[in-house]
Write a protein that holds these residues in place. Structure first.
Motif, short mmCIF file in Angstrom:
data_model
loop_
_atom_site.label_atom_id
_atom_site.label_comp_id
_atom_site.label_asym_id
_atom_site.label_seq_id
_atom_site.Cartn_x
_atom_site.Cartn_y
_atom_site.Cartn_z
N TYR A 11 0.78 -1.33 -0.04
CA TYR A 11 0.07 -0.04 0.00
C TYR A 11 0.69 1.37 -0.11
O TYR A 11 2.08 1.10 0.56
CB TYR A 11 -0.97 0.01 1.19
N GLY A 57 2.37 -2.13 -5.27
CA GLY A 57 3.92 -1.93 -4.54
C GLY A 57 4.93 -1.65 -5.57
O GLY A 57 6.00 -1.91 -5.55
N CYS A 58 4.42 -1.03 -6.95
CA CYS A 58 5.53 -1.02 -7.86
C CYS A 58 6.39 0.27 -7.67
O CYS A 58 7.59 0.31 -8.14
CB CYS A 58 4.79 -0.69 -9.20
N GLY A 59 5.93 1.30 -6.84
CA GLY A 59 6.71 2.30 -6.26
C GLY A 59 6.68 3.62 -7.34
O GLY A 59 7.36 4.46 -7.12
N VAL A 73 6.03 3.77 -0.15
CA VAL A 73 5.35 2.62 -0.56
C VAL A 73 5.84 1.23 0.32
O VAL A 73 6.88 0.97 0.37
CB VAL A 73 5.52 2.14 -2.06
N HIS A 74 4.90 0.47 1.10
CA HIS A 74 4.93 -0.45 1.79
C HIS A 74 4.64 -1.91 1.23
O HIS A 74 3.69 -2.01 0.58
CB HIS A 74 4.36 -0.33 3.21
N ILE A 75 5.68 -2.78 1.23
CA ILE A 75 5.49 -4.00 0.65
C ILE A 75 5.70 -5.05 1.39
O ILE A 75 6.95 -5.26 2.02
CB ILE A 75 6.44 -3.97 -0.78
N LYS B 4 9.09 -4.29 3.18
CA LYS B 4 10.07 -3.34 2.46
C LYS B 4 9.26 -2.25 2.07
O LYS B 4 8.11 -2.07 1.91
CB LYS B 4 10.23 -4.15 1.08
N ILE B 6 9.64 1.35 0.07
CA ILE B 6 10.16 2.49 -0.99
C ILE B 6 9.91 3.75 -0.38
O ILE B 6 8.58 4.27 -0.50
CB ILE B 6 9.65 2.02 -2.55
N ARG B 196 12.63 5.62 -14.32
CA ARG B 196 13.44 4.11 -14.00
C ARG B 196 14.81 4.25 -14.84
O ARG B 196 15.66 3.78 -14.45
CB ARG B 196 12.55 3.23 -14.67
#
Lengths: 80, 475
Positions: A11, A57-59, A73-75, B4, B6, B196
């Motif tokens: 999310y 969660g692609c960021g 973004v938390h994965i 994790k 980001i 990217r």
């Protein structure tokens, strides 16, 4: 948000205060789960909101956001 | 539960205390500005490559002038366009530093163009992130070197016209003509797919720095929604559809694999090393010895080029060195090798010399009339002026001894018209105003003509003839 983490889904953590409402993240989201709020934050900007589900969660939103603290973004990492 | 995240890299502060104000966690950048995106990519690469503690971020003049608010590493903020010069200094003073020069198009491609090219050509160890948004942002949207043809800015309201303002500068292509750079790439942060790719290029440039391999240049096509009067989508479209046509995205070179780390030898500024370099290890240049009782002598020697003004000064300075005094010799001359006027200042002191410039002299040697006219007024009360006897009609100040020395005549009689300067030295030796013993004058003549030994006896003869003249004629 806590709901999402319990469900072990990624999310976006959106810090409404830091959003300047540039809207770059909205087209960057491949799942179109971000939208502009009808409200404004303390600093006077409309801010981005999460629909509550669908994040992969692609960021992308984090990387395209010009602010440093507005998006994280938390994965969840699945335990083996 | 493990997860994790980001998010903000550790190399960027959690709160921008240097910025302060009502919103110390927000950047000072406008909504939709590319700078924040690029900052985050740099910060992330600093984290991932483990170079945060070695990094020195150079903030330019431009909107990124406050980059030091954000990066938790070494920071320098420099004058307009001077990041490559300061970066060079940083890199050379601190060989292990990861120098990051962050500059906009107004800063790098306009006022800083020369320095950019020189630093690239020297292959300085620095990563240059060149943020190209086709406009001077901080100052309010003026035309930049990279403004597109036809693009409107406040200083080209009808669009850039190449008949008046030339064409957009292609920095990557220009630098790609140079041999030294290790890495050159042009990327864009217009949208996520471009970001990217930009992320990889930024990381590569910093890998080059991590390994100390040399110069890396990344041009980042970026957005300026405020000055270009665009919303987020329009700014993305402008970069993708307009800027990319003028500035094609590509990697120009990546010599990371071939390039060897560039480690320079440490400079040795020790006295022994310098003495060795200039062959000063012999008796002619003994160490100066502090002597508070020695009265400082300020000497000005002036004439036209070719009269031996500068070499006379050097000989006098050598005499000072021989006597173990602190000595400086400071020439001043026009662009002409011969024919112009020239002068030099010699300071002989019992303690280290602050400035080698002589504004008011104890001794003035004037070998021609213009020199006497120019410098006579700068001689201290009680000082001495030695001028050639052929000069006439110049009024010299009161309270100053002025002596007309037939220098050219004595030199001519002794066999060389060129040696009038040696005559003046001989008179100085006899007068003793410099506080130096006679012996060192003779030694200095030998030093001066060491490479032309045939001239030594003649000049020593002239020196003695001049001293004799002085004994007989000066009271």
């Amino acid at each position: 948000m806590s709901e999402n983490s319990e469900n072990m889904k990624p999310y976006p953590q959106l810090n409404h205060l830091e959003c300047k409402g540039c809207e770059r993240c909205i087209p960057a989201c491949p799942k179109s789960v971000l939208f502009m709020s009808e409200h404004i934050n303390e600093r006077g900007y409309r801010y981005v909101e999460y629909k509550g589900e669908g994040c992969t969660g692609c960021g992308n939103c984090y990387y395209t956001c010009p602010e440093t603290l507005a998006i994280a973004v938390h994965i969840p990492i699945k335990e083996k | 539960m493990a997860e994790k995240i980001i998010g903000k890299p550790a190399a960027i502060y959690d709160e921008f205390s240097r910025k302060g104000g009502a919103a110390p966690t927000a950047t000072h950048y406008c909504p939709g500005c590319g700078h924040g995106i690029i900052h985050k990519l740099i910060g992330e690469a600093m984290d991932d490559l483990g170079i945060q503690d070695r990094s020195v971020m150079i903030s330019p003049v431009g909107c990124a002038v406050f980059a030091y608010y954000y990066f938790d590493c070494g920071n320098l903020q420099v004058a307009h366009g001077r990041a490559p010069a300061v970066g060079t200094g940083m890199s050379r003073a601190q060989d292990n530093a990861v120098v990051i020069s962050y500059q906009g198009d107004g800063d790098l491609a306009s006022i800083g163009l020369n320095e950019t090219m020189q630093a690239a050509n020297r292959g300085e160890k620095m990563a240059v992130f060149f943020v190209n948004n086709t406009v001077f942002g901080m100052t309010g949207g003026q035309m930049a070197p990279t403004t597109l043809i036809g693009e409107k800015t406040v200083t080209c309201p009808d669009g850039r016209d190449p008949r008046f303002a030339g064409y957009p500068l292609h920095m990557c292509e220009i630098l790609d003509n140079l041999k030294a750079p290790v890495f050159i790439e042009r990327v864009s942060i217009s949208d996520i797919s471009h970001i990217r790719k930009a992320r990889k290029a930024i990381r590569r440039a910093l890998e080059v720095q991590r390994d100390g391999k040399g110069y890396a240049f990344v041009e980042v096509l970026s957005t300026c929604p405020t000055n270009l009067k665009q919303n987020a989508q329009q700014s993305t479209d402008f970069v993708n559809n307009m800027m990319e046509k003028e500035f094609p995205l590509q990697n120009f070179r990546d010599r990371f694999d071939e390039a060897e780390p560039l480690w320079r030898d440490e400079s040795d500024f020790s006295k022994s090393a310098i003495d060795k370099l200039y062959s000063l290890e012999d008796n002619a240049s003994p160490e100066a010895v502090p002597d508070k009782d020695f009265r400082i002598a300020l000497v000005k020697i002036a004439g036209f080029g070719g009269q031996g003004v500068l070499s006379m000064g050097l000989t006098l300075a050598r005499a000072g060195c021989r006597d173990q005094r602190y000595t400086s010799w400071y020439p001043s001359y026009g662009p002409e090798q011969r024919g112009g006027t020239s002068n030099c200042s010699v300071v002989i002191s019992g303690e280290s010399i602050g400035s080698p410039v002589v504004y008011e002299s104890d001794v003035l040697i004037a070998l021609n009339q213009p020199s006497l006219e120019k410098f006579a007024g700068d001689v201290k009360k009680g000082g001495v002026i030695l001028y050639d006897a052929t000069i006439s009609g110049v009024e010299v100040p009161k309270n100053v001894r002025s002596i007309a020395v037939p220098a050219m005549q004595i030199a001519k009689d002794a066999g060389s018209v060129k040696a009038a300067n040696t005559v003046m030295l001989g008179v100085m030796m006899e007068l003793g105003d410099t506080g130096l013993p006679e012996k060192v004058f003779r030694e200095a003549i030998e030093d001066t003509f060491a490479s032309k030994p045939k001239l030594i006896p003649m000049n020593l003869t002239i020196l003695e003839a001049a001293a004799k003249w002085a004994r007989e004629n000066i009271k």
